[in-house]
Enzyme design. Sequence first.
Site, PDB file in Angstrom:
ATOM      1  N   LYS A 183       1.330  -1.334  -0.161  1.00 36.94           N
ATOM      2  CA  LYS A 183      -0.107   0.347  -0.077  1.00 36.94           C
ATOM      3  C   LYS A 183       0.828   0.784   0.346  1.00 36.94           C
ATOM      4  O   LYS A 183       1.315   1.771   0.776  1.00 36.94           O
ATOM      5  CB  LYS A 183      -1.105   0.102   1.382  1.00 36.94           C
ATOM      6  CG  LYS A 183      -2.003   0.827   0.735  1.00 36.94           C
ATOM      7  CD  LYS A 183      -2.411   2.499   0.657  1.00 36.94           C
ATOM      8  CE  LYS A 183      -1.957   3.115   2.099  1.00 36.94           C
ATOM      9  NZ  LYS A 183      -1.238   4.649   1.976  1.00 36.94           N
ATOM     10  N   VAL A 220      -7.630   2.966   3.777  1.00 34.76           N
ATOM     11  CA  VAL A 220      -7.563   1.761   3.577  1.00 34.76           C
ATOM     12  C   VAL A 220      -5.824   0.183   4.219  1.00 34.76           C
ATOM     13  O   VAL A 220      -6.176  -0.441   4.192  1.00 34.76           O
ATOM     14  CB  VAL A 220      -7.694   1.629   1.699  1.00 34.76           C
ATOM     15  CG1 VAL A 220      -6.970   0.796   1.135  1.00 34.76           C
ATOM     16  CG2 VAL A 220      -9.141   1.962   1.800  1.00 34.76           C
ATOM     17  N   GLY A 221      -5.594   1.342   3.741  1.00 40.08           N
ATOM     18  CA  GLY A 221      -4.244   1.401   4.333  1.00 40.08           C
ATOM     19  C   GLY A 221      -3.921   0.232   5.741  1.00 40.08           C
ATOM     20  O   GLY A 221      -2.641  -0.331   6.408  1.00 40.08           O
ATOM     21  N   GLU A 259      10.295   1.731  10.353  1.00 44.67           N
ATOM     22  CA  GLU A 259      10.809   2.393  10.003  1.00 44.67           C
ATOM     23  C   GLU A 259      10.461   3.797  10.604  1.00 44.67           C
ATOM     24  O   GLU A 259       9.360   4.034   9.555  1.00 44.67           O
ATOM     25  CB  GLU A 259      11.733   2.196   7.970  1.00 44.67           C
ATOM     26  CG  GLU A 259      12.574   0.912   8.375  1.00 44.67           C
ATOM     27  CD  GLU A 259      13.733   1.377   8.628  1.00 44.67           C
ATOM     28  OE1 GLU A 259      14.499   2.028   9.250  1.00 44.67           O
ATOM     29  OE2 GLU A 259      14.856   0.809   8.346  1.00 44.67           O
ATOM     30  N   CYS A 293      14.373  11.197   5.870  1.00 39.95           N
ATOM     31  CA  CYS A 293      14.560  10.607   6.923  1.00 39.95           C
ATOM     32  C   CYS A 293      15.822  10.280   7.319  1.00 39.95           C
ATOM     33  O   CYS A 293      15.856  10.848   9.013  1.00 39.95           O
ATOM     34  CB  CYS A 293      13.135   8.643   7.077  1.00 39.95           C
ATOM     35  SG  CYS A 293      14.626   7.295   6.310  1.00 39.95           S
ATOM     36  N   GLU A 392      10.558  16.163  14.080  1.00 42.92           N
ATOM     37  CA  GLU A 392      11.198  16.467  12.387  1.00 42.92           C
ATOM     38  C   GLU A 392      10.419  17.295  11.504  1.00 42.92           C
ATOM     39  O   GLU A 392       9.105  17.253  12.077  1.00 42.92           O
ATOM     40  CB  GLU A 392      10.803  14.857  11.610  1.00 42.92           C
ATOM     41  CG  GLU A 392      11.331  14.505  10.254  1.00 42.92           C
ATOM     42  CD  GLU A 392      11.447  13.177   9.775  1.00 42.92           C
ATOM     43  OE1 GLU A 392       9.752  12.739   9.932  1.00 42.92           O
ATOM     44  OE2 GLU A 392      12.022  12.187   9.700  1.00 42.92           O
TER      45      GLU A 392
HETATM   46  P1  NAD Z   1       3.338   8.837   7.060  1.00 42.82           P
HETATM   47  O1  NAD Z   1       3.169   8.544   8.337  1.00 42.82           O
HETATM   48  O2  NAD Z   1       2.028  10.095   6.976  1.00 42.82           O
HETATM   49  O3  NAD Z   1       2.426   7.892   5.827  1.00 42.82           O
HETATM   50  C1  NAD Z   1       3.357   6.644   5.377  1.00 42.82           C
HETATM   51  C2  NAD Z   1       1.767   6.082   5.100  1.00 42.82           C
HETATM   52  O4  NAD Z   1       1.414   5.165   5.980  1.00 42.82           O
HETATM   53  C3  NAD Z   1       1.333   6.297   4.108  1.00 42.82           C
HETATM   54  O5  NAD Z   1       1.026   5.291   2.427  1.00 42.82           O
HETATM   55  C4  NAD Z   1       0.321   6.646   4.727  1.00 42.82           C
HETATM   56  O6  NAD Z   1      -1.266   5.942   3.735  1.00 42.82           O
HETATM   57  C5  NAD Z   1       0.260   5.742   5.432  1.00 42.82           C
HETATM   58  N1  NAD Z   1      -0.716   5.496   6.520  1.00 42.82           N
HETATM   59  C6  NAD Z   1      -0.726   6.718   7.516  1.00 42.82           C
HETATM   60  N2  NAD Z   1      -1.718   6.831   8.505  1.00 42.82           N
HETATM   61  C7  NAD Z   1      -1.816   5.318   8.554  1.00 42.82           C
HETATM   62  C8  NAD Z   1      -2.647   4.341   9.320  1.00 42.82           C
HETATM   63  N3  NAD Z   1      -3.246   4.599  10.277  1.00 42.82           N
HETATM   64  N4  NAD Z   1      -2.064   2.885   9.694  1.00 42.82           N
HETATM   65  C9  NAD Z   1      -1.682   2.888   8.297  1.00 42.82           C
HETATM   66  N5  NAD Z   1      -1.011   3.491   7.301  1.00 42.82           N
HETATM   67  C10 NAD Z   1      -1.287   4.693   7.502  1.00 42.82           C
HETATM   68  O7  NAD Z   1       4.761   9.235   6.328  1.00 42.82           O
HETATM   69  P2  NAD Z   1       4.765  10.168   5.298  1.00 42.82           P
HETATM   70  O8  NAD Z   1       4.314  11.935   5.468  1.00 42.82           O
HETATM   71  O9  NAD Z   1       4.215   9.404   3.680  1.00 42.82           O
HETATM   72  O10 NAD Z   1       6.199  10.225   5.166  1.00 42.82           O
HETATM   73  C11 NAD Z   1       7.191  11.283   5.572  1.00 42.82           C
HETATM   74  C12 NAD Z   1       7.036  10.448   6.631  1.00 42.82           C
HETATM   75  O11 NAD Z   1       8.051   8.794   7.019  1.00 42.82           O
HETATM   76  C13 NAD Z   1       9.238  10.709   7.329  1.00 42.82           C
HETATM   77  O12 NAD Z   1       8.175  11.350   9.219  1.00 42.82           O
HETATM   78  C14 NAD Z   1       9.669  10.221   7.267  1.00 42.82           C
HETATM   79  O13 NAD Z   1      11.496  10.460   8.608  1.00 42.82           O
HETATM   80  C15 NAD Z   1       9.508   8.827   7.271  1.00 42.82           C
HETATM   81  N6  NAD Z   1      10.151   8.177   6.621  1.00 42.82           N
HETATM   82  C16 NAD Z   1      10.930   7.409   7.445  1.00 42.82           C
HETATM   83  C17 NAD Z   1      11.926   6.221   6.620  1.00 42.82           C
HETATM   84  C18 NAD Z   1      12.909   5.353   7.641  1.00 42.82           C
HETATM   85  O14 NAD Z   1      13.540   4.189   7.207  1.00 42.82           O
HETATM   86  N7  NAD Z   1      12.533   5.413   8.903  1.00 42.82           N
HETATM   87  C19 NAD Z   1      12.054   6.385   5.519  1.00 42.82           C
HETATM   88  C20 NAD Z   1      11.840   7.322   4.746  1.00 42.82           C
HETATM   89  C21 NAD Z   1      10.128   7.928   5.334  1.00 42.82           C
END
Ligand code: NAD
Length: 488
Positions: A183, A220-221, A259, A293, A392
């Site tokens: 997803k 959905v995720g 992650e 990240c 962050e």
């Molecule tokens: P996010 O947490 O908003 O979303 C990530 C994913 O989770 C998306 O696919 C989203 O649709 C889904 N999602 C949202 N709510 C959910 C829920 N309740 N249950 C399950 N899935 C859900 O993150 P973002 O804004 O897309 O990405 C940025 C963040 O990701 C930053 O905090 C960054 O540090 C982190 N990040 C971490 C790494 C790592 O490897 N540590 C790598 C890349 C990004």
Amino acid sequence: MTLRPESSSELLIDGKLVPGSGGTFDIINPATEEVIGQAADGTAADMDAAIAAARTAFDTTTWSRDPAFRAKCLRQLRDALQGHVDELREITIAEVGAPHFLTSGPQLEGPIADLGYFADLAENYQWSSDLGRAKPMGIKNDRVVQREAAGVVGAITPWNFPHQINFAKIGPALAAGCTVVLKPAPDTPWCAALVGKVIAEETDVPAGVINIVTSSDHSVGALLSTDPRVDIVSFTGSTATGKKVMIAAAESLKRVFLELGGKSAFIVLDDADLASACSMAGFSVVTHAGQGCAITTRLLVPREKYSEAIAHVRDSMAGLPAGDPTDSGTICGPVISAVQRDRVESYIQLARDEGGTIEVGGGRPANKDKGYFIEPTLISGVENSARVAQEEIFGPVLVIIPHDGDDDAIRIANDSPYGLSGAVWGTDPDRIKKVVDGVRTGTMSINGGIWYSADIPFGGYKQSGIGREMGVAGFEEYLETKAIATPA
Ligand code: NAD
């Protein structure tokens, strides 16, 4: 076959490319604000079908017991994607706003090539270990420990490095013999959906082994965290969402791999070449507009060199303006969305409110009236306890903080809820080692060292996550362990 859809991209469910039950949603180019196309809007019903397909493929096919076939499929996928790399590059730049130069590395070509590493692992991994004979309770037994695929994986990914993160989950999960429901983030559905098209049309990956559900709806995720048919949730995203995933997964006691975010420190020791270190710190934080990240977003410099360091970083950032991501010379593209730009701007305002000084940047570039661009920004004059030094931001924003020696630098670096990454610059190997050992993070770079590679485990301490992605450790996240004993 061309990848760019004529209308909407599709979902991949049980080996078939299908429309989303919820219709479609628009994809916006963050550099131009134009709609570049539509993605299938998957619903809860689509997710249910995808999970059912992954479960059936795991339980009723030989996929999980045939590592040679899995390696063949992974190499097929790698080769097919390499055949589409120029089209994927164009789409990735348009959808993600990723600077062109990164697509020959971690934004595209690197992760595609890495599929070969996971294929090799499937073939060469020691799936069972003979522990020999022992006499537990006085009875002779021959014992074997066997590693097996852990089952159905729910993979949930963010938008910042979509291919890297999608493949860092799909690659090892498939190599391990798991089946997958991916997803991707709503902002970058095509990067995943087009891989689904390649899988369906150009590989022998069996139906149901990988399913891809794009959706505009986060809930959905979230079904992947609660559904009892899913064995592992592999999540990359923000710490706030990661906590929700872990709580939701507790009910069915599924394994959770996380992650999450970071606020990594770049430590400059007093024997370092200050100009080179500051130049690198500036470059790192503007790369892909700071949307990584593991990017080092706190720069810790010796107190007596604070002003000099500010001047060096200011020069470095001023020479790396936010620009068109299709230009091969651009390092800092746009941030992903208007929402993200507002968020970054609110942090820059917060820095001002917290008494900080904006040394360079601090707003939108004057030469851009379209696109979600933010100027590379340096904040000085705040303590490590300031919110801009603790939280962050995920934009091209660096906070520079003075330290009073090596121990103090380690203390400040560790004064964070996160523990993802870090860097140290200096000349004395003993002092460098002490810093590397003292900082509680999953990766450390010394004098510009690059740890990113398929065989390097990546992940965080503290609230940056649980588990490791990539490398053998990342592969083993997708395995179970079975102990077998036979009377001798
Ligand atoms: P996010 O947490 O908003 O979303 C990530 C994913 O989770 C998306 O696919 C989203 O649709 C889904 N999602 C949202 N709510 C959910 C829920 N309740 N249950 C399950 N899935 C859900 O993150 P973002 O804004 O897309 O990405 C940025 C963040 O990701 C930053 O905090 C960054 O540090 C982190 N990040 C971490 C790494 C790592 O490897 N540590 C790598 C890349 C990004």
